[in-house]
Scaffold this motif. Structure first.
Motif, PDB file in Angstrom:
ATOM      1  N   VAL A  81       4.609  10.729  31.711  1.00 31.79           N
ATOM      2  CA  VAL A  81       5.600   9.775  31.226  1.00 31.79           C
ATOM      3  C   VAL A  81       4.874   8.804  30.312  1.00 31.79           C
ATOM      4  N   GLY A  82       5.459   8.507  29.162  1.00 32.76           N
ATOM      5  CA  GLY A  82       4.823   7.570  28.245  1.00 32.76           C
ATOM      6  C   GLY A  82       5.613   7.446  26.959  1.00 32.76           C
ATOM      7  N   VAL A  83       4.920   7.080  25.903  1.00 27.16           N
ATOM      8  CA  VAL A  83       5.532   6.910  24.587  1.00 27.16           C
ATOM      9  C   VAL A  83       4.802   7.830  23.615  1.00 27.16           C
ATOM     10  N   ALA A  84       5.571   8.639  22.876  1.00 30.00           N
ATOM     11  CA  ALA A  84       4.990   9.585  21.922  1.00 30.00           C
ATOM     12  C   ALA A  84       4.739   8.911  20.584  1.00 30.00           C
ATOM     13  N   TYR A  85       3.594   9.204  20.016  1.00 31.35           N
ATOM     14  CA  TYR A  85       3.241   8.730  18.676  1.00 31.35           C
ATOM     15  C   TYR A  85       2.851   9.939  17.841  1.00 31.35           C
ATOM     16  N   LEU A  86       3.457  10.073  16.673  1.00 32.32           N
ATOM     17  CA  LEU A  86       3.242  11.242  15.831  1.00 32.32           C
ATOM     18  C   LEU A  86       2.065  11.092  14.874  1.00 32.32           C
ATOM     19  N   SER A  87       1.475   9.900  14.783  1.00 32.32           N
ATOM     20  CA  SER A  87       0.313   9.674  13.928  1.00 32.32           C
ATOM     21  C   SER A  87      -0.743   8.908  14.720  1.00 32.32           C
ATOM     22  N   PRO A  88      -2.002   8.961  14.257  1.00 36.50           N
ATOM     23  CA  PRO A  88      -3.072   8.309  15.023  1.00 36.50           C
ATOM     24  C   PRO A  88      -3.007   6.786  15.022  1.00 36.50           C
ATOM     25  N   GLU A  89      -2.329   6.207  14.020  1.00 35.74           N
ATOM     26  CA  GLU A  89      -2.164   4.753  13.960  1.00 35.74           C
ATOM     27  C   GLU A  89      -1.009   4.445  13.018  1.00 35.74           C
ATOM     28  N   PRO A  90      -0.428   3.256  13.125  1.00 33.68           N
ATOM     29  CA  PRO A  90       0.688   2.913  12.247  1.00 33.68           C
ATOM     30  C   PRO A  90       0.307   3.046  10.769  1.00 33.68           C
ATOM     31  N   GLY A  91       1.170   3.678   9.994  1.00 35.37           N
ATOM     32  CA  GLY A  91       0.944   3.859   8.567  1.00 35.37           C
ATOM     33  C   GLY A  91       0.126   5.080   8.200  1.00 35.37           C
ATOM     34  N   ALA A  92      -0.507   5.717   9.175  1.00 34.24           N
ATOM     35  CA  ALA A  92      -1.320   6.910   8.905  1.00 34.24           C
ATOM     36  C   ALA A  92      -0.429   8.146   8.824  1.00 34.24           C
ATOM     37  N   ALA A  93      -0.959   9.197   8.216  1.00 32.13           N
ATOM     38  CA  ALA A  93      -0.236  10.464   8.127  1.00 32.13           C
ATOM     39  C   ALA A  93      -0.016  11.036   9.528  1.00 32.13           C
ATOM     40  N   LYS A  94       1.124  11.738   9.699  1.00 32.81           N
ATOM     41  CA  LYS A  94       1.422  12.364  10.988  1.00 32.81           C
ATOM     42  C   LYS A  94       0.424  13.492  11.262  1.00 32.81           C
ATOM     43  N   PHE A  95       0.202  13.756  12.551  1.00 35.05           N
ATOM     44  CA  PHE A  95      -0.673  14.854  12.940  1.00 35.05           C
ATOM     45  C   PHE A  95      -0.122  16.187  12.441  1.00 35.05           C
ATOM     46  N   ILE A  96       1.201  16.367  12.570  1.00 40.75           N
ATOM     47  CA  ILE A  96       1.844  17.634  12.187  1.00 40.75           C
ATOM     48  C   ILE A  96       3.211  17.353  11.574  1.00 40.75           C
ATOM     49  N   ASP A  97       3.725  18.334  10.860  1.00 38.58           N
ATOM     50  CA  ASP A  97       5.094  18.335  10.349  1.00 38.58           C
ATOM     51  C   ASP A  97       5.693  19.686  10.683  1.00 38.58           C
ATOM     52  N   VAL A  98       7.013  19.792  10.608  1.00 36.19           N
ATOM     53  CA  VAL A  98       7.656  21.100  10.748  1.00 36.19           C
ATOM     54  C   VAL A  98       7.114  21.966   9.619  1.00 36.19           C
ATOM     55  N   GLY A  99       6.682  23.161   9.967  1.00 35.94           N
ATOM     56  CA  GLY A  99       6.098  24.071   8.982  1.00 35.94           C
ATOM     57  C   GLY A  99       4.584  24.075   9.001  1.00 35.94           C
ATOM     58  N   SER A 100       3.969  23.084   9.659  1.00 36.29           N
ATOM     59  CA  SER A 100       2.507  23.041   9.748  1.00 36.29           C
ATOM     60  C   SER A 100       1.993  24.234  10.539  1.00 36.29           C
ATOM     61  N   THR A 101       0.846  24.761  10.120  1.00 36.58           N
ATOM     62  CA  THR A 101       0.168  25.791  10.888  1.00 36.58           C
ATOM     63  C   THR A 101      -0.898  25.084  11.718  1.00 36.58           C
ATOM     64  N   VAL A 102      -0.880  25.338  13.021  1.00 35.98           N
ATOM     65  CA  VAL A 102      -1.824  24.681  13.923  1.00 35.98           C
ATOM     66  C   VAL A 102      -2.667  25.723  14.632  1.00 35.98           C
ATOM     67  N   SER A 103      -3.831  25.296  15.084  1.00 37.27           N
ATOM     68  CA  SER A 103      -4.689  26.171  15.865  1.00 37.27           C
ATOM     69  C   SER A 103      -4.729  25.683  17.306  1.00 37.27           C
ATOM     70  N   GLU A 104      -5.081  26.578  18.202  1.00 31.64           N
ATOM     71  CA  GLU A 104      -5.155  26.222  19.613  1.00 31.64           C
ATOM     72  C   GLU A 104      -6.112  25.043  19.793  1.00 31.64           C
ATOM     73  N   GLY A 105      -5.677  24.039  20.543  1.00 27.72           N
ATOM     74  CA  GLY A 105      -6.497  22.863  20.819  1.00 27.72           C
ATOM     75  C   GLY A 105      -6.332  21.741  19.812  1.00 27.72           C
ATOM     76  N   GLN A 106      -5.601  21.981  18.716  1.00 27.91           N
ATOM     77  CA  GLN A 106      -5.399  20.944  17.704  1.00 27.91           C
ATOM     78  C   GLN A 106      -4.495  19.846  18.251  1.00 27.91           C
ATOM     79  N   THR A 107      -4.797  18.588  17.921  1.00 26.57           N
ATOM     80  CA  THR A 107      -3.978  17.460  18.360  1.00 26.57           C
ATOM     81  C   THR A 107      -2.650  17.472  17.613  1.00 26.57           C
ATOM     82  N   LEU A 108      -1.550  17.425  18.367  1.00 27.78           N
ATOM     83  CA  LEU A 108      -0.203  17.436  17.800  1.00 27.78           C
ATOM     84  C   LEU A 108       0.388  16.028  17.734  1.00 27.78           C
ATOM     85  N   MET A 109       0.044  15.205  18.726  1.00 23.45           N
ATOM     86  CA  MET A 109       0.547  13.835  18.819  1.00 23.45           C
ATOM     87  C   MET A 109      -0.230  13.132  19.916  1.00 23.45           C
ATOM     88  N   LEU A 110       0.072  11.863  20.107  1.00 18.07           N
ATOM     89  CA  LEU A 110      -0.510  11.085  21.195  1.00 18.07           C
ATOM     90  C   LEU A 110       0.606  10.624  22.116  1.00 18.07           C
TER      91      LEU A 110
END
Length: 149
Positions: A81-110
């Motif tokens: 339980v918590g609060v989801a953040y899509l980027s590492p800090e305010p104003g920074a680029a998001k970790f992922i977008d729809v359409g992004s290719t990710v690898s196993e173990g890659q950070t998706l959000m915080l």
């Protein structure tokens, strides 16, 4: 029947804990006093236990939304339980977008829980087809966050 007094400081502490964790409710039970503090349109409540046995509430079936990702084999679910953040800090680029290719173990959000930022990692490689949460959104344990196909 006389009611026992309650600890106002405890109620305040529980309310502060709700704010810190972005939970919708929290319950404290000692056996003789049960305190439930809730928010988001729900009234704050304090309940004193009485020596009676109440029947359990009947379960209510709630149909799942067709597009909520529950049960999808590519769903990455919240481990807490918590609060989801899509980027590492305010104003920074998001970790992922729809359409992004990710690898196993890659950070998706915080997910922030108890003032700690926990990385949520891809359980497999693939393409992100859906992001089911928004930035700064409270999430529950087991809630689908992202779909990877």
């Amino acid at each position: 029947m006389a009611t026992k007094s309650f600890d106002a400081d405890l109620v305040r502490s529980l309310a502060e804990l709700l704010d810190q964790t972005n939970l919708t409710e929290i319950e404290y039970d000692t056996g003789s006093v049960r305190i439930r503090v809730a928010r988001q349109g729900l009234p704050m409540a304090v309940h004193h236990a009485v020596p009676t046995i109440a029947p359990a509430a009947a379960p209510v079936a709630v149909p799942a939304a067709a597009d909520d990702g529950v049960g999808h084999p590519g769903a990455v679910t919240s481990p807490m339980v918590g609060v989801a953040y899509l980027s590492p800090e305010p104003g920074a680029a998001k970790f992922i977008d729809v359409g992004s290719t990710v690898s196993e173990g890659q950070t998706l959000m915080l997910i922030e829980a108890m003032k700690t930022f926990n990385p949520i990692r891809a359980h497999r490689g693939g393409k992100v087809t859906r992001i089911l949460v928004t930035d700064n959104q409270p999430v529950e344990f087991g809630e689908p966050l992202v779909i990877i196909e």
